[in-house]
Design a protein around this motif. Structure first.
Motif, PDB file in Angstrom:
ATOM      1  N   PRO A 121       0.822  -1.213   0.000  1.00 59.40           N
ATOM      2  CA  PRO A 121       0.000   0.000   0.000  1.00 59.40           C
ATOM      3  C   PRO A 121       0.860   1.269   0.000  1.00 59.40           C
ATOM      4  O   PRO A 121       2.089   1.184   0.130  1.00 59.40           O
ATOM      5  N   ASP A 123       1.684   3.326   2.057  1.00 60.93           N
ATOM      6  CA  ASP A 123       2.590   3.626   3.172  1.00 60.93           C
ATOM      7  C   ASP A 123       3.882   2.814   3.148  1.00 60.93           C
ATOM      8  O   ASP A 123       4.779   3.079   3.941  1.00 60.93           O
ATOM      9  N   ILE A 124       4.022   1.805   2.253  1.00 58.15           N
ATOM     10  CA  ILE A 124       5.345   1.170   2.130  1.00 58.15           C
ATOM     11  C   ILE A 124       5.891   1.119   0.701  1.00 58.15           C
ATOM     12  O   ILE A 124       7.046   0.783   0.493  1.00 58.15           O
ATOM     13  N   GLU A 172       9.079   3.014   0.017  1.00 57.38           N
ATOM     14  CA  GLU A 172      10.244   2.382   0.649  1.00 57.38           C
ATOM     15  C   GLU A 172      10.744   1.201  -0.196  1.00 57.38           C
ATOM     16  O   GLU A 172      11.942   0.993  -0.347  1.00 57.38           O
ATOM     17  N   THR A 173       9.794   0.423  -0.767  1.00 60.28           N
ATOM     18  CA  THR A 173      10.232  -0.719  -1.579  1.00 60.28           C
ATOM     19  C   THR A 173      10.978  -0.251  -2.831  1.00 60.28           C
ATOM     20  O   THR A 173      11.944  -0.872  -3.255  1.00 60.28           O
ATOM     21  N   LYS A 213      12.735   2.496  -3.089  1.00 58.69           N
ATOM     22  CA  LYS A 213      14.050   2.994  -2.655  1.00 58.69           C
ATOM     23  C   LYS A 213      15.013   1.819  -2.464  1.00 58.69           C
ATOM     24  O   LYS A 213      16.175   1.875  -2.903  1.00 58.69           O
ATOM     25  N   VAL A 214      14.524   0.747  -1.837  1.00 60.42           N
ATOM     26  CA  VAL A 214      15.363  -0.436  -1.623  1.00 60.42           C
ATOM     27  C   VAL A 214      15.804  -1.012  -2.971  1.00 60.42           C
ATOM     28  O   VAL A 214      16.969  -1.360  -3.178  1.00 60.42           O
TER      29      VAL A 214
END
Lengths: 330, 66, 104
Positions: free
Chosen positions: A151, A153-154, A157-158, A160-161
């Protein structure tokens, strides 16, 4: 490619090959493979995308897949293709990488020609490439969910990783290629240079056809007194910005040959990446983007030499377009 | 076509790559049905309907006949 | 999921390593507005309970019950209420107002 996702997720060392429309058809899954960090290796035999229907070689297929998040390498001749295959698995499966790797091979002019190949033995391969130990896999005794919903909210971040992993894979690519060179005596680099030491003008190519024809053109132009060298891009993703800046800074002009066209965009994909790498830097060269060899059209070394001479002359006069399709009947 | 020693052979590049893939001891290859024109009949029979051949189902690894 | 994971805390490929962990994922985190019930106006008719698409209307004991008449009222389940506002729209007495999360 969906079958490969399943295979790889269960912990199998997985390979497949595709080309042109097949690559376009699996476009959707390519992002999933890389974001799920499945170390699949795929050979992509580069051919044109229709229409008109064309089965011959160019780089339209891979260039439409620049942003899939895979490591993307180019093999420029048969020996390179043979040698880079185990390298691809070793890069993909390295615990610091864990990303799929695409090995690009020019359609027909490389994929379907007979070449002399120095083979290695099973023992050589086994010594170089250890058995595959998956970092995580589907296992009924230790259940995990792969490829779930991410969703808002993550999701960022995924990404970026993923970006960090792909950028960092540069180090592993170099390590693996160096390791191969030490063991078997054939060394490869992310960016190959030919006659660049004293060159004012550089020819910049990607892919075997333009690459090896370019060698002949450079030799011919050197014989006529032009201080020209050639740079061959082997590693397309992650784009080797540092090598590119080191090599191109301080040159007078760069002639970039692209075998694909970003229609309605900045011209050649490689040229546009080079411009991004050099933008705003002191001593950046004039960058001339030529589009050639589309849909299997032959470009002879003599023509290439003429086109380069013509482009260099126009660069000297300061009059050149953002990009130019060469060898086109108008 | 796997040799005990390193040697220099004349070979089509696509086949050379398939040979390299075999030597990498891959577990599975997904292949479009028209692709393996050189696959031996024994491997074709044992391939699953979806064209996935795995090491478990084919005794000699995929793609190239001896 | 009250604490959102950083890049360093995500599993490889954003995989989920704990089976059944969906139970711990609370979609109430998607909410921007929450429905505040005015106890005094709630007649416990249950229309909000019928209309709620996420089954988030819950019977709650009143602080000041009206003995024998209205012992309970309907409040929301903060774990799963996404703040759609349907309950506030449908409430016949206007007992439910949508309030922005974190608003003073």
């Amino acid at each position: 490619m969906s079958a490969c996702v399943g295979l790889s997720a269960t912990g199998c060392r997985t390979f497949t090959a595709t080309s042109s429309q097949g690559l376009a058809l699996m476009h959707e899954i390519l992002f999933i493979v890389s974001a799920m960090r499945l170390p699949i290796v795929m050979a992509t035999v580069n051919r044109a995308l229709s229409a008109p229907i064309n089965i011959w070689g160019d780089l339209s297929d891979v260039m439409a897949n620049r942003d899939i998040g895979w490591v993307q390498l180019f093999g420029n001749n048969g020996q390179e293709v043979y040698d880079l295959t185990p390298c691809c698995f070793k890069i993909a499966e390295d615990r610091r990488v864990l990303l799929p790797v695409m090995l690009n091979i020019d359609g027909f002019t490389l994929s379907h020609v007979v070449e002399p190949i120095e083979t290695l033995t099973q023992q050589d391969f086994d010594d170089f490439l250890p058995p595959y130990e998956p970092a995580q896999r589907l296992d009924v005794n230790q259940p995990i969910s792969m490829g779930p919903v991410g969703p808002p909210d993550i999701f960022t971040e995924t990404k970026k990783v993923h970006d960090d992993a792909l950028v960092a894979s540069r180090i592993v690519v170099n390590e693996v290629l160096d390791d191969f060179g030490r063991r078997f005596g054939r060394s490869y680099r992310a960016v190959e240079e030919y006659q660049t030491d004293d060159a004012d003008v550089l020819l910049f190519t990607i892919g075997g056809t333009l690459g090896e024809t370019g060698h002949t053109a450079v030799d011919a132009l050197r014989a006529r007194g032009m201080k020209i060298g050639q740079v061959l891009l082997r590693l397309w993703r992650p784009f080797p910005f540092d090598d590119i800046r080191r090599i191109f800074t301080g040159r007078k002009a760069v002639i970039v040959y692209d075998r694909a066209l970003s229609v309605g965009g900045p011209g050649g994909p490689v040229a546009s990446e080079l411009r991004a790498a050099m933008y705003g830097r002191p001593d950046a060269p004039a960058i001339l983007s030529l589009i050639a060899a589309l849909g299997g059209r032959d470009v002879r070394a003599v023509e290439m030499a003429e086109q380069i001479e013509n482009a260099v002359r126009r660069a000297g006069e300061g009059e050149y377009p953002a990009y130019e399709m060469v060898g086109v009947r108008e | 076509m796997t040799f005990e020693t390193r040697r220099r052979i004349g070979i089509e590049v696509s086949i050379a790559q398939a040979e390299a893939v075999k030597l990498c001891r891959v577990d599975g290859i997904a292949a479009y049905p028209i692709t393996p024109k050189r696959t031996s009949s024994s491997i074709s029979r044992k391939s699953s309907p979806k064209g996935i051949s795995t090491r478990n189902t084919s005794p000699s690894n995929p793609s190239i006949p001896p | 999921m009250n604490v959102k994971p950083s890049t360093r805390e995500l599993a490889l490929g954003a995989a989920i390593l704990t089976p059944g962990s969906a139970r711990e994922y609370h979609t109430g985190g998607w909410r921007t507005f929450y429905p505040k019930t005015d106890e005094a106006l709630c007649i416990t008719c249950g229309l909000c309970w019928i209309f709620c698409p996420d089954a988030c209307r819950v019977i709650t004991k009143r602080e000041n019950p009206i003995p024998g008449v209205l012992p309970d009222y309907y409040d929301f389940n903060p774990d799963y209420c996404k703040g759609c506002g349907i309950c506030a729209q449908e409430c016949p007495t206007g007992a439910i107002r949508m309030i922005e999360e974190g608003a003073p």
